[in-house]
Design a protein around this motif. Sequence first.
Motif, PDB file in Angstrom:
ATOM      1  N   GLY A   1       0.800  -1.191   0.000  1.00 55.98           N
ATOM      2  CA  GLY A   1       0.000   0.000   0.000  1.00 55.98           C
ATOM      3  C   GLY A   1       0.843   1.255   0.000  1.00 55.98           C
ATOM      4  O   GLY A   1       2.051   1.227   0.217  1.00 55.98           O
ATOM      5  N   PHE A  98      -2.435  -2.015   7.527  1.00 53.65           N
ATOM      6  CA  PHE A  98      -2.547  -2.884   6.363  1.00 53.65           C
ATOM      7  C   PHE A  98      -3.795  -3.765   6.423  1.00 53.65           C
ATOM      8  O   PHE A  98      -4.090  -4.351   7.458  1.00 53.65           O
ATOM      9  CB  PHE A  98      -1.294  -3.764   6.287  1.00 53.65           C
ATOM     10  N   ARG A 105     -10.883  -6.093   2.211  1.00 59.27           N
ATOM     11  CA  ARG A 105     -10.052  -5.630   1.088  1.00 59.27           C
ATOM     12  C   ARG A 105     -10.910  -5.512  -0.173  1.00 59.27           C
ATOM     13  O   ARG A 105     -10.814  -4.537  -0.908  1.00 59.27           O
ATOM     14  CB  ARG A 105      -8.872  -6.569   0.869  1.00 59.27           C
ATOM     15  N   ARG A 109     -11.646  -2.119  -2.309  1.00 53.75           N
ATOM     16  CA  ARG A 109     -11.439  -2.000  -3.756  1.00 53.75           C
ATOM     17  C   ARG A 109     -12.672  -1.391  -4.423  1.00 53.75           C
ATOM     18  O   ARG A 109     -12.549  -0.583  -5.344  1.00 53.75           O
ATOM     19  CB  ARG A 109     -11.139  -3.366  -4.375  1.00 53.75           C
ATOM     20  N   GLU A 112     -12.614   2.379  -4.034  1.00 55.01           N
ATOM     21  CA  GLU A 112     -11.527   3.143  -4.667  1.00 55.01           C
ATOM     22  C   GLU A 112     -11.991   4.133  -5.732  1.00 55.01           C
ATOM     23  O   GLU A 112     -11.481   5.257  -5.766  1.00 55.01           O
ATOM     24  CB  GLU A 112     -10.482   2.195  -5.240  1.00 55.01           C
ATOM     25  N   THR A 121      -6.582   9.494  -1.071  1.00 55.28           N
ATOM     26  CA  THR A 121      -5.735   8.314  -1.206  1.00 55.28           C
ATOM     27  C   THR A 121      -5.904   7.421   0.004  1.00 55.28           C
ATOM     28  O   THR A 121      -5.943   7.906   1.140  1.00 55.28           O
ATOM     29  CB  THR A 121      -4.243   8.742  -1.294  1.00 55.28           C
ATOM     30  N   LEU A 122      -5.999   6.116  -0.228  1.00 55.67           N
ATOM     31  CA  LEU A 122      -6.016   5.145   0.861  1.00 55.67           C
ATOM     32  C   LEU A 122      -4.562   4.780   1.161  1.00 55.67           C
ATOM     33  O   LEU A 122      -3.845   4.295   0.289  1.00 55.67           O
ATOM     34  CB  LEU A 122      -6.816   3.897   0.480  1.00 55.67           C
ATOM     35  N   CYS A 123      -4.127   5.044   2.369  1.00 55.42           N
ATOM     36  CA  CYS A 123      -2.737   4.797   2.786  1.00 55.42           C
ATOM     37  C   CYS A 123      -2.731   3.735   3.876  1.00 55.42           C
ATOM     38  O   CYS A 123      -3.588   3.735   4.757  1.00 55.42           O
ATOM     39  CB  CYS A 123      -2.114   6.070   3.343  1.00 55.42           C
ATOM     40  N   GLU A 124      -1.739   2.853   3.801  1.00 58.43           N
ATOM     41  CA  GLU A 124      -1.668   1.770   4.772  1.00 58.43           C
ATOM     42  C   GLU A 124      -0.309   1.731   5.459  1.00 58.43           C
ATOM     43  O   GLU A 124       0.721   1.906   4.820  1.00 58.43           O
ATOM     44  CB  GLU A 124      -1.920   0.429   4.088  1.00 58.43           C
ATOM     45  N   GLN A 126       2.433  -0.501   7.659  1.00 61.31           N
ATOM     46  CA  GLN A 126       2.876  -1.858   7.979  1.00 61.31           C
ATOM     47  C   GLN A 126       4.054  -1.761   8.933  1.00 61.31           C
ATOM     48  O   GLN A 126       4.958  -0.948   8.726  1.00 61.31           O
ATOM     49  CB  GLN A 126       3.320  -2.615   6.723  1.00 61.31           C
TER      50      GLN A 126
END
Length: 158
Positions: A1, A98, A105, A109, A112, A121-124, A126
């Motif tokens: 991501g 994440f 998930r 999607r 989006e 924006t989709l930010c992940e 980890q």
Amino acid sequence: GVPPDPRLPAALLITEEDCRIEDFPLATLDLRGAATLAASNLRSPRDVAPMVGHFEQQALADAARRAGQEPQALRAGAPDDLARWAARIGARQIVTPFIPEGPLRDWLRSAEPALRRAGITLCEWQRPWDRLIWPHAGAGFFRIKAQIPAILQKAGLA
């Protein structure tokens, strides 16, 4: 991501996929708001047992409390709702730990296109150990178990 950009106004999204929000650097973000996203309804085309939904709500509320957040409670329903919420609070990015493959998930999607149209924006995030373990997680626990010695060595723990 995509990693979060500390210069952009952000919305924090807390999901059942990772309730250890306090592991991440929230203080580095320009947080405009937070939300919990109940997604147990995505697990089955049938109704999910009320105890499952209650457990999820309690876990999400606990995660938000430990992270010092007072979130809005969202439910994974119409995918466009996520973009509407983030835009309403002035966010340009949604930040979340994440999200692995699975029903949530898939739902993200489907969200989006609306996020892109809204310029969000989709930010992940980890953790370092997430990056070491997740690549081995495609076929169940036994594939990961076989990699544990190598993972511990890479992490400097062996």
